[in-house]
Design a protein around this motif. Structure first.
Motif, mmCIF file in Angstrom:
data_model
loop_
_atom_site.group_PDB
_atom_site.id
_atom_site.type_symbol
_atom_site.label_atom_id
_atom_site.label_comp_id
_atom_site.label_asym_id
_atom_site.label_seq_id
_atom_site.Cartn_x
_atom_site.Cartn_y
_atom_site.Cartn_z
ATOM 1 N N VAL A 114 0.851 -1.189 0.000
ATOM 2 C CA VAL A 114 0.000 0.000 0.000
ATOM 3 C C VAL A 114 0.885 1.237 0.000
ATOM 4 C CG1 VAL A 114 -1.702 1.318 1.326
ATOM 5 C CG2 VAL A 114 -1.900 -1.176 1.175
ATOM 6 N N TYR A 115 0.526 2.234 -0.819
ATOM 7 C CA TYR A 115 1.306 3.468 -0.901
ATOM 8 C C TYR A 115 0.981 4.387 0.277
ATOM 9 C CZ TYR A 115 2.637 8.117 -2.526
ATOM 10 O OH TYR A 115 3.145 9.390 -2.619
ATOM 11 N N ARG A 116 -0.303 4.667 0.486
ATOM 12 C CA ARG A 116 -0.737 5.521 1.589
ATOM 13 C C ARG A 116 -2.096 5.027 2.081
ATOM 14 N NH1 ARG A 116 1.221 10.913 0.942
ATOM 15 N NH2 ARG A 116 -0.169 11.579 2.631
ATOM 16 N N TYR A 117 -2.549 5.572 3.202
ATOM 17 C CA TYR A 117 -3.910 5.276 3.638
ATOM 18 C C TYR A 117 -4.640 6.575 3.935
ATOM 19 C CZ TYR A 117 -2.862 6.209 8.581
ATOM 20 O OH TYR A 117 -2.519 6.804 9.760
ATOM 21 N N VAL A 118 -5.972 6.518 3.803
ATOM 22 C CA VAL A 118 -6.839 7.644 4.124
ATOM 23 C C VAL A 118 -7.809 7.174 5.206
ATOM 24 C CG1 VAL A 118 -8.580 9.252 3.276
ATOM 25 C CG2 VAL A 118 -6.696 8.568 1.787
ATOM 26 N N PRO A 119 -7.827 7.832 6.375
ATOM 27 C CA PRO A 119 -8.730 7.397 7.443
ATOM 28 C C PRO A 119 -10.181 7.757 7.133
ATOM 29 C CG PRO A 119 -7.594 9.392 8.099
ATOM 30 C CD PRO A 119 -6.993 8.985 6.782
ATOM 31 N N LYS A 120 -11.080 6.995 7.708
ATOM 32 C CA LYS A 120 -12.512 7.306 7.638
ATOM 33 C C LYS A 120 -12.947 7.881 8.982
ATOM 34 C CE LYS A 120 -14.117 3.618 4.497
ATOM 35 N NZ LYS A 120 -15.021 2.449 4.409
ATOM 36 N N PRO A 121 -13.604 9.036 9.014
ATOM 37 C CA PRO A 121 -13.847 9.956 7.891
ATOM 38 C C PRO A 121 -12.645 10.863 7.685
ATOM 39 C CG PRO A 121 -14.893 10.796 9.855
ATOM 40 C CD PRO A 121 -14.258 9.484 10.255
ATOM 41 N N ALA A 122 -12.566 11.494 6.503
ATOM 42 C CA ALA A 122 -11.467 12.413 6.212
ATOM 43 C C ALA A 122 -12.024 13.624 5.486
ATOM 44 C CB ALA A 122 -10.410 11.729 5.361
ATOM 45 N N THR A 123 -11.355 14.752 5.648
ATOM 46 C CA THR A 123 -11.788 15.957 4.954
ATOM 47 C C THR A 123 -11.409 15.876 3.479
ATOM 48 O OG1 THR A 123 -9.703 17.141 5.328
ATOM 49 C CG2 THR A 123 -11.397 17.295 7.059
ATOM 50 N N ARG A 124 -12.034 16.714 2.680
ATOM 51 C CA ARG A 124 -11.719 16.747 1.255
ATOM 52 C C ARG A 124 -10.255 17.116 1.051
ATOM 53 N NH1 ARG A 124 -11.739 20.469 -3.140
ATOM 54 N NH2 ARG A 124 -12.306 19.409 -5.094
ATOM 55 N N GLU A 125 -9.738 18.034 1.883
ATOM 56 C CA GLU A 125 -8.348 18.448 1.742
ATOM 57 C C GLU A 125 -7.402 17.285 2.006
ATOM 58 O OE1 GLU A 125 -10.685 20.095 3.371
ATOM 59 O OE2 GLU A 125 -10.890 21.738 1.895
ATOM 60 N N ASP A 126 -7.697 16.475 3.040
ATOM 61 C CA ASP A 126 -6.843 15.331 3.361
ATOM 62 C C ASP A 126 -6.835 14.314 2.225
ATOM 63 O OD1 ASP A 126 -6.161 16.383 5.802
ATOM 64 O OD2 ASP A 126 -7.695 15.275 6.920
ATOM 65 N N ILE A 127 -8.021 14.035 1.682
ATOM 66 C CA ILE A 127 -8.113 13.052 0.595
ATOM 67 C C ILE A 127 -7.389 13.569 -0.647
ATOM 68 C CG2 ILE A 127 -9.698 11.918 -1.010
ATOM 69 C CD1 ILE A 127 -11.706 11.724 1.255
ATOM 70 N N LEU A 128 -7.611 14.853 -0.977
ATOM 71 C CA LEU A 128 -6.951 15.410 -2.159
ATOM 72 C C LEU A 128 -5.439 15.413 -2.007
ATOM 73 C CD1 LEU A 128 -9.262 18.423 -3.117
ATOM 74 C CD2 LEU A 128 -8.902 16.298 -4.402
ATOM 75 N N ASP A 129 -4.954 15.679 -0.801
ATOM 76 C CA ASP A 129 -3.511 15.686 -0.575
ATOM 77 C C ASP A 129 -2.909 14.312 -0.871
ATOM 78 O OD1 ASP A 129 -1.017 16.893 0.562
ATOM 79 O OD2 ASP A 129 -1.299 15.288 2.026
#
Length: 389
Positions: A114-129
Motif C-alpha cells: 500500500v502506498y498511503r492510507y486515508v482514514p474514515k472519515p477524512a476531509t476533502r483536503e486530506d483526501i486530495l492531498d
C-alpha cells in the motif's frame, strides 16, 4: 461498476486529460461521498467489490491510483491492493479505512503493498492531498518508464544491428521469433508489451556467440550434438550481465532468467513475468521445431505432446498459424525413436538431405524401424513425424 464525471458539459473532452482513479467500496454512500470530493478534478471508475475492481483495471489501462475500502465481502482491501501490486505495479494503491484498522494499514504500507492510507472519515483536503501525491508519483514512474523504454529500444536495436552483421541467419531467426511473440501477445491480449518485446530481443542477442555452422544447423532444423545444444541453451543467459543493472528492467531480467532455465524466486514469478516466459518460450520452441518440419500443424502437434508448454498459449498459436483445433484429435506427432509397429504415418519420413524415405499412409513395420534407425545414425532424419490417431 460505473464511470462518474462530475464536470460541466465539456466533461467528455476534458476527461481525456484528467487522471483516472478507481474507487472501491461496498457501501454506495461512501462511493458517492468520495465521488463528490474527487470528481471535479479526476475521471472516476467505481466498483462495489474487488472482483469488479479487477475487471475495471483489466478493461481500462489509464488508472493512476486505486482507493479501496479495507473491509469488504470476499476479497478485502489489502488482498485486492496486493493483487494490484503484482499485476499492475505502476498503479498507486491507497487504503481507505477506519481508525480501528490503523495497525493493519500501517503494516500494509511497511510491506510495500500500500502506498498511503486515508482514514474514515477524512476531509476533502486530506483526501486530495493523498490522491495528488499518488497521482504525481504515478506520473513520475510512467515518465521514467517511457524514458527507459525509449533508451532500451534504441540500445537493443543497436545490438540487433551487430547481430545482423555478425550472424544474418541468427538475425533472421530472431526476427521470426519476435514477430511470432507479437502475434501471440495480440491474440492473448497481454499487458506489459514493451517488456515482452525487450525480453524477446534480449533472449536472442546471445546468437552472436554461436559459431556460424551451429547457427546454420539450428536454422536448417538439423540435429545438434550435445555440445551444440549446450551452446544454444546458453544463448539466453549471455545478455544478463549487460541488462541486469539497468533501472526498471527487473521484469525483463526475470523473463530472461526464466527462459534461461533458472528457478523462480521463493514467491514465484509475477503474473507478467510468468506469462511472458510462456509466450516467448512457445515462440522459440515453435521456430526450432518448424525448421525441421516446415509444417505448422506438425510442429504444434509435437509441441503439444513433448514441449511442456502452456495450453492456452498453444491454443493461441493454433489460431495465429491457422491450424485447425480439431487436428490434434486426429494426428499425433512422434519422434522417430517413439514410432511403434502398427502405427500409420500421416506425413512423409524425410532425411535431412531431403530424401523421402517412407511415404505418408504407410504402416510402420519392424523392418522399417530398423531402416530408420540406420538412416538416423548415418544421415539424420527430420523430426517429428505425424502418425494417425
Amino acid at each position: 461498476m460505473r464511470t462518474e464525471l462530475y464536470r460541466s458539459g465539456d466533461a467528455e473532452a476534458r476527461a481525456k486529460t484528467l487522471p483516472t482513479l478507481l474507487l472501491v467500496d461496498d457501501e454506495e454512500s461512501v462511493l458517492d461521498s468520495l465521488s463528490m470530493q474527487l470528481g471535479r478534478d479526476h475521471r472516476l471508475l467505481l466498483a462495489a467489490n474487488a472482483d469488479e475492481a479487477l475487471q475495471l483495471l483489466a478493461d481500462d489501462g489509464s488508472v493512476a491510483a486505486v482507493i479501496s475500502d479495507m473491509r469488504m465481502p470476499g476479497m478485502d482491501g489489502i488482498e485486492l491492493l496486493g493483487r494490484i501490486q503484482d499485476d499492475y505495479p505502476d498503479v498507486m494503491r491507497i487504503l481507505h479505512t477506519g481508525f480501528g484498522d490503523m495497525k493493519t494499514a500501517i503494516a500494509a504500507i511497511n510491506s510495500g503493498g500500500v502506498y498511503r492510507y486515508v482514514p474514515k472519515p477524512a476531509t476533502r483536503e486530506d483526501i486530495l492531498d493523498v490522491v495528488h501525491s499518488a497521482v504525481s508519483k504515478h506520473d513520475h514512474v510512467m515518465a521514467e518508464r517511457d524514458m527507459v523504454d525509449t533508451t532500451l529500444r534504441t540500445s537493443l536495436h543497436a545490438l540487433f544491428g551487430i547481430l545482423e552483421m555478425s550472424s544474418p541467419l541468427g538475425f533472421a531467426r530472431a526476427g521470426r521469433i519476435r514477430g511470432l511473440v507479437a502475434e501471440l501477445t495480440d491474440a492473448l491480449e497481454l499487458d506489459g508489451l514493451w517488456e515482452l518485446e525487450a525480453a524477446t530481443m534480449a533472449s536472442q542477442l546471445g546468437a552472436v556467440t554461436l559459431p556460424a555452422e551451429v547457427m546454420k544447423k539450428l536454422c536448417d532444423g538439423n540435429t545438434l550434438n550435445p555440445d551444440e545444444q549446450a551452446l544454444v541453451r546458453g544463448m539466453r543467459s549471455m545478455v544478463l550481465p549487460l541488462i541486469k543493472e539497468i533501472p526498471m528492467m527487473e521484469n525483463v531480467v526475470s523473463i530472461v532468467r526464466g527462459l534461461a532455465g533458472e528457478a523462480p524466486p521463493p514467491g514465484g514469478w509475477s503474473g507478467l513475468v510468468e506469462g511472458a516466459i510462456s509466450v516467448i518460450r512457445t515462440a522459440i520452441e515453435f521456430e526450432t521445431v518448424f525448421a525441421r518440419t516446415h509444417d505448422a500443424g506438425v510442429a504444434i502437434a509435437f509441441l503439444d505432446q513433448h514441449g511442456g508448454l502452456a495450453p492456452h498459449v498453444l491454443y493461441a498459436l493454433r489460431l495465429v498459424k491457422g491450424v485447425e483445433i480439431s487436428a490434434r484429435n486426429t494426428t499425433r506427432a512422434c519422434a522417430i525413436a517413439d514410432l511403434q509397429i502398427g502405427m500409420r504415418l500421416a506425413s512423409d519420413v524425410t532425411a535431412i538431405n531431403g530424401l523421402v524415405l517412407i511415404g505418408r499412409g504407410t504402416v510402420v513395420t519392424e523392418v522399417m524401424l530398423d531402416r530408420l534407425a540406420n538412416f538416423s545414425r548415418v544421415v539424420g532424419l527430420v523430426e517429428p513425424v505425424l502418425t494417425a490417431a
